[in-house]
Design an enzyme around this catalytic site. Structure first.
Site, PDB file in Angstrom:
ATOM      1  N   ASP A   1     -10.344   9.915 -21.117  1.00  0.00           N
ATOM      2  CA  ASP A   1     -10.710   8.916 -22.129  1.00  0.00           C
ATOM      3  C   ASP A   1      -9.735   9.008 -23.310  1.00  0.00           C
ATOM      4  O   ASP A   1      -9.677  10.027 -23.997  1.00  0.00           O
ATOM      5  CB  ASP A   1     -12.156   9.196 -22.587  1.00  0.00           C
ATOM      6  CG  ASP A   1     -12.716   8.086 -23.458  1.00  0.00           C
ATOM      7  OD1 ASP A   1     -11.917   7.439 -24.171  1.00  0.00           O
ATOM      8  OD2 ASP A   1     -13.932   7.884 -23.434  1.00  0.00           O
TER       9      ASP A   1
ATOM     10  N   SER B   1     -19.810   3.745 -26.701  1.00  0.00           N
ATOM     11  CA  SER B   1     -18.620   3.679 -27.550  1.00  0.00           C
ATOM     12  C   SER B   1     -19.007   3.547 -29.025  1.00  0.00           C
ATOM     13  O   SER B   1     -19.662   4.444 -29.561  1.00  0.00           O
ATOM     14  CB  SER B   1     -17.729   2.533 -27.045  1.00  0.00           C
ATOM     15  OG  SER B   1     -16.491   2.530 -27.676  1.00  0.00           O
TER      16      SER B   1
ATOM     17  N   HIS C   1     -12.239   5.327 -20.805  1.00  0.00           N
ATOM     18  CA  HIS C   1     -13.305   5.009 -21.759  1.00  0.00           C
ATOM     19  C   HIS C   1     -14.389   4.117 -21.152  1.00  0.00           C
ATOM     20  O   HIS C   1     -15.409   3.882 -21.765  1.00  0.00           O
ATOM     21  CB  HIS C   1     -12.660   4.329 -22.979  1.00  0.00           C
ATOM     22  CG  HIS C   1     -13.547   4.278 -24.187  1.00  0.00           C
ATOM     23  ND1 HIS C   1     -14.045   5.420 -24.803  1.00  0.00           N
ATOM     24  CD2 HIS C   1     -14.043   3.230 -24.889  1.00  0.00           C
ATOM     25  CE1 HIS C   1     -14.797   5.058 -25.838  1.00  0.00           C
ATOM     26  NE2 HIS C   1     -14.822   3.744 -25.911  1.00  0.00           N
TER      27      HIS C   1
HETATM   28  C1  MLT Z   1     -15.342   3.398 -32.827  1.00  0.00           C
HETATM   29  O1  MLT Z   1     -14.670   2.802 -33.643  1.00  0.00           O
HETATM   30  O2  MLT Z   1     -16.558   3.544 -32.930  1.00  0.00           O
HETATM   31  C2  MLT Z   1     -14.612   4.017 -31.680  1.00  0.00           C
HETATM   32  O3  MLT Z   1     -13.248   3.957 -31.875  1.00  0.00           O
HETATM   33  C3  MLT Z   1     -14.999   3.410 -30.384  1.00  0.00           C
HETATM   34  C4  MLT Z   1     -14.612   1.949 -30.330  1.00  0.00           C
HETATM   35  O4  MLT Z   1     -15.387   1.137 -30.748  1.00  0.00           O
HETATM   36  O5  MLT Z   1     -13.524   1.639 -29.836  1.00  0.00           O
END
Ligand code: MLT
Length: 202
Positions: free
Chosen positions: A152, A102, A183
């Site tokens: 996702d 992520s 996700h």
């Molecule tokens: C991010 O901000 O890198 C993406 O939205 C993934 C997350 O951290 O939720």
């Protein structure tokens, strides 16, 4: 940067560099790393940003909307930290494989987008396109595994395909593993990454 370094039993195996997701820490992906490559040394970082008490690797303006100036600054900070850590712990700077989930996959992707030869390969779990409109470095033969979810809500299937194309156009050899989930990081995605790692990086 706050981090953990664990020396592995096989000096020739790639050192795994771990990047947690939002709200994680340098401990979050340690078990996962052992499943990918049990003999590797591990350098696991904690992101320098706090968002409502949750560690991250760079600031965002809203969910999915990155603070681009901060992303660029933090990417350079991580890049320089890898040099410092290599000198301190004596691991091979040219044999690093990132594992990110992520937000951590996004900073690892940004490292790849901005710096040539920074990583020998990468496992990106649920990454987004870190930046658009820039020329990527030559990524010829750099193996990259992308774990993605068809449902996702944060990284859409189209965005995954866009990322795959950008990396392939720069020469990387990209494998996308699809899960029919959202996700979350699933066990079967980790198993697929472990098989891919053995085939491409050991
Ligand atoms: C991010 O901000 O890198 C993406 O939205 C993934 C997350 O951290 O939720």
């Amino acid at each position: 940067m706050k981090h953990i370094f664990e020396r592995g039993t096989n000096k020739g195996a790639p050192t795994l560099v771990l990047f947690h997701g939002t709200g994680g820490t340098e401990r979050s992906l340690l078990t996962l790393a052992k499943r990918i490559s049990p003999e590797s040394s591990v350098l696991s970082l904690r992101g320098n940003i706090l968002e409502n008490g949750m560690p991250r690797f760079f600031r965002r303006l809203a969910e999915g909307v990155f603070d681009e100036a901060d992303l660029i600054f933090r990417t350079k900070e991580v890049y320089e930290f890898l040099d410092t850590a290599a000198a301190e712990y004596g691991f091979d700077r040219d044999n690093l494989v990132a594992i990110g989930y992520s937000n951590g996959a996004n900073i690892a992707g940004s490292l790849i987008f901005h710096h040539q030869n920074v990583l020998r390969g990468a496992i990106l779990n649920h990454p987004m396109v870190p930046r658009r409109g820039i020329k990527l470095p030559d990524l010829t033969d750099i193996p990259i595994f992308i774990g993605a979810g068809t449902n996702d809500p944060i990284c859409s299937a189209q965005e995954t395909e866009e990322l795959q194309s950008l990396l392939r156009e720069a020469g990387a050899s990209v494998e996308v593993h699809w899960e029919h989930f959202g996700h979350q990081l699933t066990t079967s995605e980790v198993d697929a990454a472990a098989v891919w790692f053995k085939k491409n990086l050991l």
